[in-house]
Scaffold this motif. Structure first.
Motif, PDB file in Angstrom:
ATOM      1  N   GLY A   1       1.388  -1.466  -0.036  1.00 26.96           N
ATOM      2  CA  GLY A   1       0.006   0.142   0.168  1.00 26.96           C
ATOM      3  C   GLY A   1       0.741   1.547   0.126  1.00 26.96           C
ATOM      4  O   GLY A   1       0.953   2.516  -0.803  1.00 26.96           O
ATOM      5  N   PRO A   2       2.117   1.389   1.370  1.00 25.87           N
ATOM      6  CA  PRO A   2       2.720   2.591   0.854  1.00 25.87           C
ATOM      7  C   PRO A   2       3.320   3.114  -0.035  1.00 25.87           C
ATOM      8  O   PRO A   2       3.748   4.036  -0.453  1.00 25.87           O
ATOM      9  CB  PRO A   2       3.193   2.356   2.942  1.00 25.87           C
ATOM     10  N   LEU A   3       3.770   2.275  -0.978  1.00 25.93           N
ATOM     11  CA  LEU A   3       4.810   2.331  -2.163  1.00 25.93           C
ATOM     12  C   LEU A   3       3.716   2.281  -2.546  1.00 25.93           C
ATOM     13  O   LEU A   3       4.392   3.809  -3.666  1.00 25.93           O
ATOM     14  CB  LEU A   3       5.065   0.357  -2.407  1.00 25.93           C
TER      15      LEU A   3
ATOM     16  N   ALA B   1      -4.799  -4.751   9.004  1.00 28.19           N
ATOM     17  CA  ALA B   1      -2.752  -5.169   9.220  1.00 28.19           C
ATOM     18  C   ALA B   1      -2.562  -4.196  10.206  1.00 28.19           C
ATOM     19  O   ALA B   1      -1.837  -4.457  11.101  1.00 28.19           O
ATOM     20  CB  ALA B   1      -2.174  -4.493   7.156  1.00 28.19           C
ATOM     21  N   ARG B   2      -3.004  -3.029  10.591  1.00 30.36           N
ATOM     22  CA  ARG B   2      -2.739  -2.095  11.345  1.00 30.36           C
ATOM     23  C   ARG B   2      -3.428  -2.345  12.560  1.00 30.36           C
ATOM     24  O   ARG B   2      -2.334  -2.383  13.989  1.00 30.36           O
ATOM     25  CB  ARG B   2      -3.457  -0.316  11.144  1.00 30.36           C
ATOM     26  N   GLU B   3      -4.426  -2.964  13.062  1.00 32.98           N
ATOM     27  CA  GLU B   3      -4.766  -3.399  14.231  1.00 32.98           C
ATOM     28  C   GLU B   3      -4.139  -4.183  14.241  1.00 32.98           C
ATOM     29  O   GLU B   3      -3.567  -4.555  16.350  1.00 32.98           O
ATOM     30  CB  GLU B   3      -6.626  -3.472  13.785  1.00 32.98           C
ATOM     31  N   THR B   4      -3.517  -5.501  13.791  1.00 37.73           N
ATOM     32  CA  THR B   4      -3.077  -6.559  13.453  1.00 37.73           C
ATOM     33  C   THR B   4      -1.452  -6.726  14.093  1.00 37.73           C
ATOM     34  O   THR B   4      -0.668  -6.853  15.463  1.00 37.73           O
ATOM     35  CB  THR B   4      -2.894  -8.303  12.442  1.00 37.73           C
TER      36      THR B   4
ATOM     37  N   ARG C   1       2.554   3.126  11.160  1.00 32.32           N
ATOM     38  CA  ARG C   1       2.567   4.258   9.845  1.00 32.32           C
ATOM     39  C   ARG C   1       2.063   3.703   8.891  1.00 32.32           C
ATOM     40  O   ARG C   1       1.895   2.878   8.240  1.00 32.32           O
ATOM     41  CB  ARG C   1       3.858   5.264  10.056  1.00 32.32           C
ATOM     42  N   GLY C   2       1.295   4.773   8.138  1.00 32.18           N
ATOM     43  CA  GLY C   2       0.968   4.456   7.006  1.00 32.18           C
ATOM     44  C   GLY C   2       0.853   5.555   5.909  1.00 32.18           C
ATOM     45  O   GLY C   2       2.469   6.616   6.692  1.00 32.18           O
TER      46      GLY C   2
ATOM     47  N   THR D   1       2.319   0.408   6.674  1.00 31.68           N
ATOM     48  CA  THR D   1       0.523  -0.042   6.024  1.00 31.68           C
ATOM     49  C   THR D   1      -0.097   0.822   6.046  1.00 31.68           C
ATOM     50  O   THR D   1      -1.049   1.720   6.654  1.00 31.68           O
ATOM     51  CB  THR D   1       0.190  -1.540   6.919  1.00 31.68           C
ATOM     52  N   ASP D   2      -1.580   1.033   5.105  1.00 27.70           N
ATOM     53  CA  ASP D   2      -2.688   1.394   4.589  1.00 27.70           C
ATOM     54  C   ASP D   2      -3.867   0.957   4.882  1.00 27.70           C
ATOM     55  O   ASP D   2      -4.529   1.244   4.817  1.00 27.70           O
ATOM     56  CB  ASP D   2      -2.708   2.216   3.150  1.00 27.70           C
TER      57      ASP D   2
END
Length: 156
Positions: free
Chosen positions: A10-12, A94-97, A106-107, A89-90
């Motif tokens: 995502g961020p890439l 995934a953020r929660e995990t 960070r997104g 990650t956005d």
């Protein structure tokens, strides 16, 4: 500088789409799991990613098993846990995990805020790039989240 980060796709993709990929230079070390690279490559590598300095790493994505996440997200979280680095990650699941596992996350908006905090962007440019994430990229992000990111700039 911030020591190291591992990114899922995502961020890439989103930072490349918004012309902000160079902000990943705020991290001394950039890690990309092979699974993530394959995902990005399958969709056509965005401009700038080939010029980005990063270390391609192996990851055991089976260490992070959840039906809500794809293989790239699991691989990036596994690397973040194993190496004690920031996860980029956005993806909300995934953020929660990752957060539940004690990983700093960070997104794309957070990377832009970090670039501002390091003096790579002025406030107006950082705010403009955050808005561009919503308006000009494939990232689904609400206006409220973008405005909260801009508010974070003023709090730094």
């Amino acid at each position: 500088m911030t020591p190291a980060a591992v990114s899922d796709a995502g961020p890439l993709i989103h930072l490349a789409e918004s012309g902000s990929l160079e902000l990943l230079s705020t991290f001394d070390t950039r890690l990309v799991p092979e699974t993530v690279y394959e995902e990005v490559d399958a969709g056509g590598v965005p401009d700038g990613v080939v010029d980005l300095s990063y270390e391609l790493v192996e990851a055991d994505e089976s260490r992070v098993g959840t039906e809500e996440l794809d293989a790239g997200e699991c691989a990036a979280i596994a690397v973040a846990i194993e190496r004690g680095v920031v996860l980029l990650t956005d993806d909300l699941a995934a953020r929660e995990t990752a957060s539940d596992a004690g990983v700093e996350v960070r997104g794309s908006i957070g990377v832009i805020a970090l670039g501002y905090g390091r003096g790579l962007l002025d406030r107006d440019e950082a705010a403009s790039r955050m808005r561009a994430l919503q308006r000009e990229t494939s990232l689904f992000v609400t206006e409220a989240v973008v405005e909260r990111g801009i508010q974070m700039l003023d709090e730094q």
